[in-house]
Design a protein around this motif. Structure first.
Motif, PDB file in Angstrom:
ATOM      1  N   PRO A 556       0.860  -1.325   0.131  1.00  0.00           N
ATOM      2  CA  PRO A 556       0.031  -0.118  -0.037  1.00  0.00           C
ATOM      3  C   PRO A 556       0.811   1.250   0.000  1.00  0.00           C
ATOM      4  CG  PRO A 556      -0.133  -1.128   2.240  1.00  0.00           C
ATOM      5  CD  PRO A 556       0.621  -1.996   1.298  1.00  0.00           C
ATOM      6  N   PHE A 557       2.031   1.049   0.456  1.00  0.00           N
ATOM      7  CA  PHE A 557       2.809   2.196   0.528  1.00  0.00           C
ATOM      8  C   PHE A 557       3.514   2.898  -0.723  1.00  0.00           C
ATOM      9  CE2 PHE A 557       3.931  -0.063   4.550  1.00  0.00           C
ATOM     10  CZ  PHE A 557       3.211   0.900   5.247  1.00  0.00           C
ATOM     11  N   VAL A 558       3.566   2.320  -1.749  1.00  0.00           N
ATOM     12  CA  VAL A 558       3.666   2.428  -3.093  1.00  0.00           C
ATOM     13  C   VAL A 558       2.589   3.075  -4.188  1.00  0.00           C
ATOM     14  CG1 VAL A 558       5.947   1.412  -2.853  1.00  0.00           C
ATOM     15  CG2 VAL A 558       3.940   0.227  -4.134  1.00  0.00           C
ATOM     16  N   GLU A 559       1.332   2.846  -3.621  1.00  0.00           N
ATOM     17  CA  GLU A 559       0.399   2.941  -4.638  1.00  0.00           C
ATOM     18  C   GLU A 559       0.325   4.372  -5.368  1.00  0.00           C
ATOM     19  OE1 GLU A 559      -2.682  -0.026  -2.099  1.00  0.00           O
ATOM     20  OE2 GLU A 559      -3.008   2.009  -1.998  1.00  0.00           O
ATOM     21  N   ARG A 560       0.411   5.401  -4.335  1.00  0.00           N
ATOM     22  CA  ARG A 560       0.059   6.816  -4.857  1.00  0.00           C
ATOM     23  C   ARG A 560       1.200   7.100  -5.645  1.00  0.00           C
ATOM     24  NH1 ARG A 560      -1.399  12.042  -2.402  1.00  0.00           N
ATOM     25  NH2 ARG A 560      -2.674  12.862  -4.086  1.00  0.00           N
ATOM     26  N   LEU A 561       2.625   6.705  -5.370  1.00  0.00           N
ATOM     27  CA  LEU A 561       3.865   6.865  -5.917  1.00  0.00           C
ATOM     28  C   LEU A 561       3.848   6.515  -7.270  1.00  0.00           C
ATOM     29  CD1 LEU A 561       6.500   6.632  -3.113  1.00  0.00           C
ATOM     30  CD2 LEU A 561       5.887   8.783  -4.256  1.00  0.00           C
ATOM     31  N   LEU A 562       3.424   5.407  -7.588  1.00  0.00           N
ATOM     32  CA  LEU A 562       3.470   4.623  -8.979  1.00  0.00           C
ATOM     33  C   LEU A 562       2.494   5.211  -9.584  1.00  0.00           C
ATOM     34  CD1 LEU A 562       4.047   1.095  -7.829  1.00  0.00           C
ATOM     35  CD2 LEU A 562       5.788   2.558  -8.600  1.00  0.00           C
ATOM     36  N   SER A 563       1.186   5.560  -9.214  1.00  0.00           N
ATOM     37  CA  SER A 563       0.256   6.151  -9.723  1.00  0.00           C
ATOM     38  C   SER A 563       0.273   7.537 -10.381  1.00  0.00           C
ATOM     39  CB  SER A 563      -1.091   6.297  -9.003  1.00  0.00           C
ATOM     40  OG  SER A 563      -1.084   7.174  -7.937  1.00  0.00           O
ATOM     41  N   LYS A 564       1.584   8.269  -9.856  1.00  0.00           N
ATOM     42  CA  LYS A 564       1.858   9.577 -10.017  1.00  0.00           C
ATOM     43  C   LYS A 564       3.192   9.339 -11.052  1.00  0.00           C
ATOM     44  CE  LYS A 564      -0.406  12.715  -6.762  1.00  0.00           C
ATOM     45  NZ  LYS A 564      -1.008  13.316  -7.883  1.00  0.00           N
ATOM     46  N   GLY A 565       3.653   8.389 -11.155  1.00  0.00           N
ATOM     47  CA  GLY A 565       4.827   8.260 -12.243  1.00  0.00           C
ATOM     48  C   GLY A 565       6.235   8.309 -11.608  1.00  0.00           C
ATOM     49  N   TYR A 566       6.027   8.114 -10.132  1.00  0.00           N
ATOM     50  CA  TYR A 566       7.486   8.046  -9.505  1.00  0.00           C
ATOM     51  C   TYR A 566       8.206   6.845  -9.421  1.00  0.00           C
ATOM     52  CZ  TYR A 566       6.298  12.913  -7.619  1.00  0.00           C
ATOM     53  OH  TYR A 566       6.183  14.131  -7.481  1.00  0.00           O
ATOM     54  N   GLU A 567       9.318   6.859  -9.563  1.00  0.00           N
ATOM     55  CA  GLU A 567      10.212   5.525  -9.482  1.00  0.00           C
ATOM     56  C   GLU A 567      10.675   5.322  -8.050  1.00  0.00           C
ATOM     57  OE1 GLU A 567      14.320   3.507 -11.484  1.00  0.00           O
ATOM     58  OE2 GLU A 567      13.498   5.660 -11.909  1.00  0.00           O
ATOM     59  N   VAL A 568      10.398   3.891  -7.787  1.00  0.00           N
ATOM     60  CA  VAL A 568      10.449   3.559  -6.372  1.00  0.00           C
ATOM     61  C   VAL A 568      11.671   2.273  -6.481  1.00  0.00           C
ATOM     62  CG1 VAL A 568       9.793   2.657  -4.339  1.00  0.00           C
ATOM     63  CG2 VAL A 568       8.188   4.074  -5.742  1.00  0.00           C
ATOM     64  N   LEU A 569      12.629   2.395  -5.414  1.00  0.00           N
ATOM     65  CA  LEU A 569      13.513   1.430  -5.556  1.00  0.00           C
ATOM     66  C   LEU A 569      13.148   0.242  -4.688  1.00  0.00           C
ATOM     67  CD1 LEU A 569      16.976   3.309  -4.748  1.00  0.00           C
ATOM     68  CD2 LEU A 569      16.158   2.159  -7.040  1.00  0.00           C
ATOM     69  N   TYR A 570      13.274  -1.127  -5.105  1.00  0.00           N
ATOM     70  CA  TYR A 570      12.565  -2.302  -4.648  1.00  0.00           C
ATOM     71  C   TYR A 570      13.807  -2.842  -3.690  1.00  0.00           C
ATOM     72  CZ  TYR A 570       8.436  -1.620  -7.455  1.00  0.00           C
ATOM     73  OH  TYR A 570       7.168  -1.177  -7.706  1.00  0.00           O
ATOM     74  N   LEU A 571      13.965  -2.906  -2.487  1.00  0.00           N
ATOM     75  CA  LEU A 571      14.855  -3.805  -1.833  1.00  0.00           C
ATOM     76  C   LEU A 571      14.595  -5.004  -1.315  1.00  0.00           C
ATOM     77  CD1 LEU A 571      16.022  -0.724   0.584  1.00  0.00           C
ATOM     78  CD2 LEU A 571      16.735  -1.062  -2.082  1.00  0.00           C
ATOM     79  N   VAL A 572      14.779  -5.934  -2.062  1.00  0.00           N
ATOM     80  CA  VAL A 572      14.256  -7.347  -1.826  1.00  0.00           C
ATOM     81  C   VAL A 572      15.457  -8.438  -1.323  1.00  0.00           C
ATOM     82  CG1 VAL A 572      12.723  -7.206  -3.411  1.00  0.00           C
ATOM     83  CG2 VAL A 572      14.669  -7.925  -4.202  1.00  0.00           C
ATOM     84  N   GLU A 573      16.509  -7.905  -0.856  1.00  0.00           N
ATOM     85  CA  GLU A 573      17.536  -8.748  -0.252  1.00  0.00           C
ATOM     86  C   GLU A 573      17.683  -8.466   1.243  1.00  0.00           C
ATOM     87  OE1 GLU A 573      21.116  -8.815  -2.247  1.00  0.00           O
ATOM     88  OE2 GLU A 573      20.334  -9.202  -4.296  1.00  0.00           O
ATOM     89  N   ALA A 574      17.888  -9.428   1.891  1.00  0.00           N
ATOM     90  CA  ALA A 574      17.953  -8.996   3.350  1.00  0.00           C
ATOM     91  C   ALA A 574      18.812  -7.919   3.936  1.00  0.00           C
ATOM     92  CB  ALA A 574      18.523 -10.438   3.998  1.00  0.00           C
ATOM     93  N   VAL A 575      19.874  -7.597   3.312  1.00  0.00           N
ATOM     94  CA  VAL A 575      20.800  -6.748   3.743  1.00  0.00           C
ATOM     95  C   VAL A 575      20.681  -5.486   3.178  1.00  0.00           C
ATOM     96  CG1 VAL A 575      22.550  -6.983   1.901  1.00  0.00           C
ATOM     97  CG2 VAL A 575      23.380  -6.355   4.113  1.00  0.00           C
ATOM     98  N   ASP A 576      19.603  -5.225   2.161  1.00  0.00           N
ATOM     99  CA  ASP A 576      19.440  -4.062   1.457  1.00  0.00           C
ATOM    100  C   ASP A 576      19.224  -2.681   2.340  1.00  0.00           C
ATOM    101  OD1 ASP A 576      20.075  -5.115  -0.953  1.00  0.00           O
ATOM    102  OD2 ASP A 576      18.131  -5.202  -1.638  1.00  0.00           O
ATOM    103  N   GLU A 577      18.028  -3.020   3.362  1.00  0.00           N
ATOM    104  CA  GLU A 577      17.684  -1.802   4.076  1.00  0.00           C
ATOM    105  C   GLU A 577      18.575  -1.291   4.990  1.00  0.00           C
ATOM    106  OE1 GLU A 577      13.520  -0.791   6.842  1.00  0.00           O
ATOM    107  OE2 GLU A 577      13.592  -2.635   5.780  1.00  0.00           O
TER     108      GLU A 577
END
Length: 794
Positions: A556-577
């Motif tokens: 739910p946190f990326v819904e509005r960003l994506l709808s407005k065309g903003y790019e979001v980085l996806y941190l999907v590895e354990a050490v990323d955050e």
């Protein structure tokens, strides 16, 4: 009488050493030269000589008469008390690894050859006595002796006393000082010798009870030096000049050091420590070869007469005769002994990078690492400044799967050499933990070593070397082309991210190497590429962390960003955050975790006015959620800017844990059972953000405005809080209560009465009765036991 006693005491005190100056024996017996390569054992004579000599021939080429002569004529010396203590210290304490002795003796032999080679630069006649420059090693198992022979400069009588009779007296240091005298030097660089402290020779006593040195210098006769670590003797070699020039060190090994007589053991030690010595190291070794030997033919049969042979068969007879003329042979295996070259690998790091081919780099990598595949890339450089060193570093194609199980432990991937002599590969000071996958060599002429030359001393130069190595490695990674970098990133991405966390001084360089998945496309992207694609008024780099791409895409946190065309980085590895948390900014842009507080969109004034209107409209609902419905479960409720399709979401504080971070903390097996810090973060209350555009929220607002005590509204608020907890990546504290609420909703949806009971089978009823009867019997038995115990006590 008193004078007589006093004279006797003075005579005894004045005798410190015994010098045998007897006249030489003119009728010297027949001698046998020490030719180690002329026969299998290389230290004994052949059968004819054994017949010719009626007396025993000793290992070092001396017969009984010659040995007797040596004992009688030898100059005997005793080590001083302080020197004797130092000898014991060297043997028992200075070296922690016995195998070091071979490295030290080979290094001394290399120095000796270097010295004669340098002298020959100005006087060619120095090499005429023995033009060959090599080191030879021979193990004699029968007599338990290990020989090390070199064709170096040799030692004079005075050199034997000064260099071998004095602890920590380095002949190499004196030679360099003499040669580098400006009045005598021709300007050549003579810092190519290994000996520094003058104690390396005495490492021989780690494995030997007795050491015999036979040596010949161009300016002196051939001498024999012998010692048992307590005293030593020097005598002229009765065999005369058999070496021409050079030295032989013969080690009479202790019983516990017999392993060093094995061919394989000695060969491996040479390859480990002295592989890259400038001069060839030959070892007396055996090998099995197949040879063609003639077969003994049987007696020839009677030949036929010419009358018995038909003219038509003459051609066939000629062919048969031709075949019979060829000698018949068979293959047999034979063991032969010969001098074999051991140090066949060349130190290519000492050459200029422009002179080394790619094939040579790959071949050296395979010999160094025993890896069957070729390296991904390499860097070859010479560093100058406070410390000068040469280095050749590689990145392997594949990282071993157990690398992170040993993360932070000592690695053996970087090998330290001093003037091409291996010193150690057990240290962490040359390369940081996150670059432990780098393989290669570092070679310097002036590294700060301890006296045993086994370890690096803690020194500021080590930090300088480490800094230069890290910079060179990061430059090497930066220059990898895009196709090869994808392979590199799959193998070593975690290492680079750990480097961002562990190495603040190189954090900006490492940040340029980072790659992450993104909403822009399916491939990974760099931070520099993300910044290039940012909107004109975008101030932050947006990112979200989760278990996998599918999860974060539906967050739910990326819904509005994506709808407005903003790019979001996806941190999907354990050490990323963890990695991004350690990186405050990149290229002047700060990072924003869209699952935490502080998120704002730079929207127009009209949008801001509309948002303020929604805040005032939903103020009753926000107040009711804070004070009534979710009073003990959230820190606060507020209107959300980030939600688009979801009714609500649970947001972490700026310094709190997101759902992904909580999941990682809970899955950590290596943690205390009751960790106060972990408990503090897990029990922190979160912020509930509601979506004012969602119909559920509008209906809830209507019910609250109508009746704040509406039980249905309270139940729905609790249910939305629990679903928001799960949707935001957090774990529910009370899962059974949540399951009961879902069951209640399902009953309502399906029209099932809330008080309708569950039907049981007859068998289930019987089982229930049996359980009840068993429990009643157990209670009865317990009461009887208590009564018996009380009776016994009375």
């Amino acid at each position: 009488m008193k004078y007589f006693l006093l004279l006797s005491i003075l005579l005894l005190a004045g005798v410190n050493q015994i010098v045998a100056d007897g006249a030489p024996d003119d009728s010297s017996p027949e001698t046998i030269d020490l030719d180690l390569g002329s026969f299998k054992e290389a230290s004994r004579t052949d059968a004819e000589t054994l017949k010719r000599e009626e007396e025993a021939i000793k290992l070092d080429g001396l017969n009984v008469a010659q040995l007797k002569e040596i004992r009688e004529k030898a100059e005997k010396f005793t080590f001083q008390t302080e020197v004797n203590r130092m000898m014991k210290l060297i043997i028992n304490s200075l070296y922690r690894n016995k195998e070091i002795f071979l490295r030290e003796l080979i290094s001394n032999a290399s120095d000796a050859i270097d010295k004669i080679r340098l002298l020959a630069l100005t006087n060619r006649k120095e090499l005429e006595s023995n033009p060959e420059l090599h080191i030879r090693i021979k193990a004699d198992k029968e007599n338990k002796v290990l020989h090390i022979l070199d064709s170096g400069i040799g030692m004079t009588h005075q050199d034997l006393i000064n260099n071998l009779g004095t602890i920590a007296k380095s002949g190499t240091a004196d030679f360099l000082a003499k040669m580098q005298d400006p009045s005598k030097s021709d300007g050549q660089d003579l810092n190519d010798m290994i000996g520094q402290f003058g104690v390396g020779f005495y490492s021989a006593f780690l494995v030997a009870d007795r050491v015999v040195v036979t040596t010949k210098h161009n300016d002196d006769k051939q001498y024999i030096w012998e010692s048992d670590a307590n005293s030593f003797s020097i005598t002229e070699d009765p065999r005369g000049d058999t070496l021409k020039r050079g030295s032989i060190i013969s080690l009479y090994l202790k019983d516990e050091a017999q392993d060093f007589l094995e061919e394989d053991t000695v060969r491996e030690l040479i390859r480990k420590y002295s592989q890259f010595i400038n001069f060839p190291i030959m070892m007396w070794s055996s090998k099995t070869v197949d040879e063609e030997v003639p077969v003994e033919e049987e007696a020839p049969k009677e030949e036929k007469t010419e009358d018995d042979v038909d003219e038509a068969d003459e051609d066939a007879k000629v062919e048969e005769d031709t075949e019979d003329d060829k000698p018949k042979t068979k293959k047999v295996s034979k063991t032969i002994w010969d001098w074999m070259l051991i140090n066949d690998s060349k130190p290519i790091w000492t050459r200029k990078p422009s002179e080394v081919t790619e094939e040579e780099y790959n071949a050296f990598y395979k010999s160094l690492t025993k890896d069957s595949s070729e390296p991904l890339t390499q860097t070859h450089f010479i560093a100058e400044g406070e410390v000068t060193f040469k280095s050749l570093l590689y990145i392997p194609k594949v990282q071993p799967s157990e690398s992170f199980n040993r993360y932070g432990t000592k690695s053996d991937n970087i090998k330290l050499y001093v003037r091409r002599v291996f010193i150690t590969d057990e240290f962490n000071d040359m390369m940081p933990n996150y670059l432990s996958f780098i393989r290669g060599v570092v070679d310097s002429d002036d590294l700060p070593l301890n006296v045993s030359r086994e370890n690096l001393q803690q020194h500021k130069l080590i930090k300088v070397i480490k800094k230069k190595l890290v910079r060179k490695v990061l430059d090497m990674i930066k220059k990898i082309d895009k196709a090869a970098y994808e392979k590199f990133w799959k193998e070593f991405s975690t290492n680079i991210k750990l480097g961002v966390m562990e190495d603040p001084s190189n954090r900006s360089r490492l940040a340029k190497l980072l790659r992450f998945q993104t909403s822009h496309d399916k491939s990974v992207t760099s931070l520099a590429e993300y910044v290039e694609r940012m909107k004109s008024k975008q101030e932050h780099i947006y990112y979200i962390a989760g278990a996998n791409r599918a999860e974060v895409e539906k967050s739910p946190f990326v819904e509005r960003l994506l709808s407005k065309g903003y790019e979001v980085l996806y941190l999907v590895e354990a050490v990323d955050e963890y990695c991004i948390s350690a990186l405050p900014e990149f290229d002047g842009k700060k990072f924003q975790n869209v699952a935490k507080e502080g998120f704002k969109l730079n929207e127009s004034e009209k949008s801001k006015e509309k948002f303020e209107t929604l805040k005032s409209t939903f103020e009753p609902l926000v107040k009711w959620l804070n004070d009534v419905a979710l009073k003990d479960q959230i820190s606060k409720a507020q209107i959300s800017e980030r939600l688009s399709n979801s009714p609500c979401a649970l947001v972490a504080g700026v310094f709190g844990w997101t759902g992904n971070m909580e999941r990682l903390a809970m899955s950590n097996a290596h943690q205390k059972a009751d960790d106060p810090q972990r408990s503090y973060y897990l029990n922190q209350k979160k912020t509930l953000e509601i979506n004012p555009r969602h119909p559920l929220m509008r209906e809830l607002l209507r019910r609250v405005e109508a009746d704040e005590a509406d039980e249905t509204a309270k139940d729905m608020a609790v249910m939305m809080f629990r679903t928001a907890t799960l949707r935001s990546g957090y774990m529910l504290q009370e899962t059974s209560t949540f399951a009961d609420s879902i069951e209640k909703m399902m009953r309502q949806t399906l029209g099932v009465a809330q008080d309708e009971q569950i039907e049981f089978d007859e068998e289930d009823d019987d089982d229930a009765d049996d359980v009840k009867s068993a429990s009643s019997e157990a209670s009865t038995n317990a009461e009887e036991d208590d009564e018996e115990q009380q009776h016994d006590e009375l």
